[in-house]
Motif scaffolding. Structure first.
Motif, PDB file in Angstrom:
ATOM      1  N   SER A 274      34.184  74.211  30.925  1.00  0.00           N
ATOM      2  CA  SER A 274      34.943  73.823  32.117  1.00  0.00           C
ATOM      3  C   SER A 274      34.988  72.305  32.301  1.00  0.00           C
ATOM      4  O   SER A 274      36.042  71.751  32.604  1.00  0.00           O
ATOM      5  CB  SER A 274      34.355  74.480  33.360  1.00  0.00           C
ATOM      6  OG  SER A 274      34.429  75.886  33.249  1.00  0.00           O
ATOM      7  N   ASP A 326      40.892  79.003  34.043  1.00  0.00           N
ATOM      8  CA  ASP A 326      39.481  79.195  33.758  1.00  0.00           C
ATOM      9  C   ASP A 326      39.193  80.675  33.548  1.00  0.00           C
ATOM     10  O   ASP A 326      39.667  81.520  34.281  1.00  0.00           O
ATOM     11  CB  ASP A 326      38.647  78.649  34.923  1.00  0.00           C
ATOM     12  CG  ASP A 326      37.270  78.200  34.474  1.00  0.00           C
ATOM     13  OD1 ASP A 326      37.085  77.971  33.259  1.00  0.00           O
ATOM     14  OD2 ASP A 326      36.389  78.063  35.335  1.00  0.00           O
ATOM     15  N   GLU A 327      38.419  80.973  32.537  1.00  0.00           N
ATOM     16  CA  GLU A 327      38.061  82.345  32.205  1.00  0.00           C
ATOM     17  C   GLU A 327      39.284  83.225  32.147  1.00  0.00           C
ATOM     18  O   GLU A 327      39.442  84.198  32.875  1.00  0.00           O
ATOM     19  CB  GLU A 327      36.998  82.844  33.185  1.00  0.00           C
ATOM     20  CG  GLU A 327      35.777  81.956  33.020  1.00  0.00           C
ATOM     21  CD  GLU A 327      34.650  82.246  34.005  1.00  0.00           C
ATOM     22  OE1 GLU A 327      34.687  83.284  34.661  1.00  0.00           O
ATOM     23  OE2 GLU A 327      33.734  81.408  34.073  1.00  0.00           O
TER      24      GLU A 327
END
Ligand SMILES: Nc1ncnc2c1ncn2[C@@H]1O[C@H](COP(=O)(O)OP(=O)(O)OP(=O)(O)O)[C@@H](O)[C@H]1O
Ligand SMILES: [Mg+2]
Length: 492
Positions: A274, A326-327
């Motif tokens: 991240s 993200d993810e």
């Protein structure tokens, strides 16, 4: 060409039926209203499912249903007709047939039908009958003009504008991603009762943008600046990013380079995925938007598909920009959720392939086994990096980064030794250990010592020990599918 010009052009070109894709219902309505006034000296007809057909303030009897409303338009001698929220009605074969009929009734009369919705959902058999206009969010030029008109307005009432040309452009940049309404609102609010207009308005506009994105629910505009110096190790990845620093410059286009599309960073938890994406935006000096796929799927911001498309549009309108997913696997590959997952995935894949807007996608993933093969195919991402546990030299750097951040004197610590005993520890775990040690020392009103750290490292077990099997699996999966983010060989 601006979207307004496109609508004008469609009217001049005499297309009987026009499909307008837009989030800006009010703006489109006002625009058509003004065109209707200049063409017919008369109001626009507006149909919605809740109110039926209205002309100005008058409701027209017997036009509540869309079929009746279309009959009404077919029989009219002249006029502009706007049909709102049309996407949900086009699933009905009767409505599809009715639009075709309408086309033939009106094509030789000064009657125009505008169908409007937030998504383009035109059934195959209607495609030949409609001209399609994508009414985007306002462009930089439109916003720049808007800012200028506000500034000249307030100069008239005596305010002093001490912003240079560059500052005015930056105001327009800060407004990118807003609808025209939102931009107007933000400007009135920020400029309200100000005597001197200086760079402080830029920060206020950025704050407004954060607010609006929050309202959007799924997008977050990120302003904290993280640089690549805040990352320990990952030299291959940093190298890749530094080489592309000027990727969005006109010189790069002239040189013959394509705009980069995106980067996928996968790997072990807590090792810097991240923070790496955050640093891309800082390094390349681009705005950063984070799209939360979990929120998209939750339905909190409306139907998932619409929320997703709108988010992409917002980011596109602010491009060049970095879009951080993200993810990515949490939303995109859950095989057990509804159809919308598959539709969003399909849409995303096409968008990744085709978008030319200067949006760079920075995606991160942990559960790589869940990612579908299509996503990893060439042409979607420019590069896929695998982030492993930090090597010995990298851990030294991680210590250095976090010591520096907390103003701890590195010289008082034996970094090679600390790196030695933290074999198998992730960057995030090392950071947490430093924080714990600092609290320990803080409570005893003394400086943190090496011993405080040693105690923690010898008394606890890093995640990599308990997750050894899983890490092995991730590594072997990544082996021939991804480039290593660091050149250092893993020790375990
Ligand atoms: N290589 C590194 N250098 C410096 N700090 C690091 C590094 N890796 C992790 N950290 C620290 O750990 C924290 C978590 O890192 P980050 O969020 O980037 O991990 P991640 O790989 O995205 O993990 P997750 O899979 O859990 O999301 C960061 O805030 C950072 O302070
Ligand atoms: Mg993360």
């Amino acid at each position: 060409m601006s979207a307004t010009d496109e609508i004008k052009k469609a009217i001049y070109a005499k297309y009987p039926m026009v499909y307008v894709v837009s989030w800006e219902e009010k703006r489109v309505e006002e625009l058509l209203e003004s065109f209707s006034r200049s063409a017919f000296q008369d109001n626009l007809y507006v149909w919605s499912a809740t109110e039926g057909m209205k002309k100005g303030k008058d409701k027209l009897d017997g036009t509540q249903g869309i079929l009746d409303a279309l009959s009404f338009a077919s029989n009219a001698e002249k006029g502009f007709f706007l049909f709102k929220d049309i996407q949900s009605f086009l699933a009905d074969p009767l409505v599809v047939r009715k639009f075709k009929d309408t086309y033939f009734y009106i094509k030789n009369k000064p009657v125009r039908v505008f169908a409007m919705s937030v998504l383009l959902k035109l059934p195959e058999e209607l495609k030949r009958y409609f001209a399609v206009i994508d009414y985007q969010l306002p462009s930089f030029d439109e916003l720049y003009e808007l800012v200028n008109s506000y500034l000249s307005e307030i100069t008239k009432r005596g305010a002093v504008v001490s912003l240079k040309e560059d500052g005015i452009s930056q105001m327009a940049v800060a407004l990118q991603g807003f609808t025209m309404d939102e931009a107007n609102f933000a400007l009135s609010k920020v400029l309200h009762r100000k005597e001197i207009i200086d760079t402080s308005v830029l920060d206020q506009l950025k704050e407004e943008k954060k607010q609006i994105m929050r309202k959007e629910g799924v997008l977050e505009f990120i302003t904290d600046k993280l640089t690549i110096d805040d990352i320990g190790g990952l030299d291959n990845l940093k190298d890749w990013l530094i080489k592309r620093k000027r990727a969005f410059s006109p010189e790069a286009r002239e040189y013959g380079l394509d705009l980069p599309r995106g980067l996928l960073i996968m790997g072990i938890t807590g090792c810097g995925k991240s923070i790496s994406i955050k640093s891309v935006a800082t390094l390349w000096e681009l705005p950063l938007f984070r799209l939360d796929m979990n929120l998209v799927y939750s339905g909190i911001a409306g139907p998932p598909e619409e929320a997703f498309v709108r988010a992409l549009k917002v980011v596109e309108s602010a491009s060049p920009a970095v879009l951080w997913l993200d993810e990515i696997e949490s939303g995109i590959t859950d095989k057990y959720t509804a159809d919308s997952t598959a539709r969003i995935l399909g849409y995303f894949l096409t968008w990744m392939q085709e978008h030319r807007g200067g949006v760079f996608v920075g995606a991160t993933a942990n559960r790589i086994d869940m990612l579908p093969a299509e996503l990893l195919r060439r042409g979607r991402f420019d590069q896929i990096f695998f982030v492993d546990l930090p090597g010995r030299k990298e851990r030294e750097e991680v210590f250095r980064v976090h010591f520096r951040k907390r103003k701890i004197d590195t010289a008082k610590f034996n970094l090679p030794q600390l790196a030695q005993i933290t074999k198998g520890w992730s960057g995030s775990e090392i950071e947490q250990a430093i924080i714990s040690a600092m609290y320990e020392a803080f409570n005893q009103e003394r400086e943190m010592s090496e011993d405080d750290l040693f105690k923690i490292f010898t008394n606890s077990v890093p995640l990599s020990t308990t997750m050894a099997e899983q890490i092995k699996k991730i590594r072997s999966w990544a082996h021939d599918r991804a480039a290593r983010a660091s050149s250092e060989k893993p020790e375990i």
